[in-house]
Design an enzyme around this catalytic site. Structure first.
Site, PDB file in Angstrom:
ATOM      1  N   PRO A 161       0.850  -1.456  -0.140  1.00 49.53           N
ATOM      2  CA  PRO A 161      -0.137  -0.165   0.162  1.00 49.53           C
ATOM      3  C   PRO A 161       0.434   1.240   0.051  1.00 49.53           C
ATOM      4  CG  PRO A 161      -0.093  -1.288   2.132  1.00 49.53           C
ATOM      5  CD  PRO A 161       0.305  -2.163   1.383  1.00 49.53           C
ATOM      6  N   ASN A 162       0.338   2.501  -0.910  1.00 55.48           N
ATOM      7  CA  ASN A 162       0.814   3.527  -1.221  1.00 55.48           C
ATOM      8  C   ASN A 162       1.696   3.669  -1.751  1.00 55.48           C
ATOM      9  OD1 ASN A 162      -0.839   4.933   0.826  1.00 55.48           O
ATOM     10  ND2 ASN A 162      -0.247   4.058   2.509  1.00 55.48           N
ATOM     11  N   ARG A 212       5.040  10.828  -2.840  1.00 59.03           N
ATOM     12  CA  ARG A 212       4.637  10.718  -1.366  1.00 59.03           C
ATOM     13  C   ARG A 212       6.255  10.409  -0.291  1.00 59.03           C
ATOM     14  NH1 ARG A 212       4.761   4.318   1.209  1.00 59.03           N
ATOM     15  NH2 ARG A 212       3.795   5.056   3.254  1.00 59.03           N
ATOM     16  N   TYR A 215      11.067   8.634   1.128  1.00 59.04           N
ATOM     17  CA  TYR A 215      10.733   8.338   0.145  1.00 59.04           C
ATOM     18  C   TYR A 215      11.662   8.903  -1.014  1.00 59.04           C
ATOM     19  CZ  TYR A 215       8.299   5.894   3.782  1.00 59.04           C
ATOM     20  OH  TYR A 215       7.118   4.949   5.376  1.00 59.04           O
ATOM     21  N   ASN A 235       7.825  -5.664   0.180  1.00 54.76           N
ATOM     22  CA  ASN A 235       7.586  -3.800   0.506  1.00 54.76           C
ATOM     23  C   ASN A 235       6.384  -4.271   0.828  1.00 54.76           C
ATOM     24  OD1 ASN A 235       8.170  -1.720   1.449  1.00 54.76           O
ATOM     25  ND2 ASN A 235       8.753  -0.853   0.207  1.00 54.76           N
ATOM     26  N   ALA A 254       3.194  -0.786   4.961  1.00 54.67           N
ATOM     27  CA  ALA A 254       2.210  -0.756   7.000  1.00 54.67           C
ATOM     28  C   ALA A 254       2.096  -2.199   7.202  1.00 54.67           C
ATOM     29  CB  ALA A 254       1.496   0.076   6.487  1.00 54.67           C
ATOM     30  N   GLU A 258      12.718  -9.404   2.993  1.00 54.38           N
ATOM     31  CA  GLU A 258      11.499  -7.683   3.441  1.00 54.38           C
ATOM     32  C   GLU A 258      12.736  -6.960   2.669  1.00 54.38           C
ATOM     33  OE1 GLU A 258      10.319  -8.550   7.015  1.00 54.38           O
ATOM     34  OE2 GLU A 258      10.072  -6.045   7.656  1.00 54.38           O
ATOM     35  N   HIS A 271      12.605  -2.741   2.380  1.00 53.39           N
ATOM     36  CA  HIS A 271      11.915  -1.287   3.295  1.00 53.39           C
ATOM     37  C   HIS A 271      12.901   0.016   2.510  1.00 53.39           C
ATOM     38  CE1 HIS A 271       9.119  -2.799   5.370  1.00 53.39           C
ATOM     39  NE2 HIS A 271      10.214  -3.610   6.320  1.00 53.39           N
ATOM     40  N   ARG A 308      12.604   5.447  12.596  1.00 56.88           N
ATOM     41  CA  ARG A 308      11.304   5.690  13.172  1.00 56.88           C
ATOM     42  C   ARG A 308      10.538   5.473  13.832  1.00 56.88           C
ATOM     43  NH1 ARG A 308       9.210   5.178   6.496  1.00 56.88           N
ATOM     44  NH2 ARG A 308       7.830   7.384   7.795  1.00 56.88           N
TER      45      ARG A 308
END
Ligand code: DQA
Length: 147
Positions: free
Chosen positions: A9-10, A17, A22, A71, A74, A95, A97, A104
């Site tokens: 998502p996103n 964004r 990012y 990725n 969330a 995985e 990111h 964060r």
């Protein structure tokens, strides 16, 4: 070698964004660079904002490709269902990111996916995807050398 990158998502909004976190490059532009960099690897790409669609794609590709670069956005921090899908398939999953999630908010420190993935790459910007692909290429070479 066949690798699929799956973005959650996103991540369709990369470039627009929160560019401070990012970056300002769209994923489509970055993907072209990746494909040029690894001409011997077929790199496919899928993105969805919908958890079930990500699971469908993991199930559909997880028995036929050599590796998945995931990725999950969330959903990394919430999804038992995606973790179960990774457990169910045969190919290794890395995985990824873009940001260093450990720098964060605390809710980003926990991943349901890390325990069922081959490894985790986080915090190198878009370059995290390249590092994940290199790890899968290395793993594939090791397997070929065994035979
Ligand atoms: C992300 C980190 C997640 O915490 C966040 O929800 C994302 C992107 C990253 O690539 O840094 O959507 O996975």
């Amino acid at each position: 070698m066949n690798i699929i990158i799956i973005n959650g998502p996103n991540l369709n909004l990369l470039g627009k964004r929160e560019p401070g976190i990012y970056g300002s490059q769209s994923f489509e532009d970055y993907l072209e660079e990746l494909q040029e960099r690894f001409p011997d690897v077929t790199i496919s790409y899928y993105q969805s904002n919908i958890e079930g669609e990500l699971i469908n794609t993991i199930q559909e590709t997880g028995f036929i490709c050599d590796g998945i670069v995931l990725n999950a956005g969330a959903y990394t921090h919430t999804s038992v269902a995606i973790a179960d899908a990774i457990r169910a398939i045969k190919c290794p999953v890395v995985e990824v990111h873009i940001s260093n999630v450990h720098k964060r908010e605390e809710f980003r420190h926990h991943s349901y996916l890390s325990p069922v993935c081959l490894g985790v790459i986080a915090g190198f910007g878009m370059d995290s995807y390249r590092l994940a692909i290199e790890s899968l290429i290395g793993l594939n070479k090791e397997k070929e050398d065994e035979h």
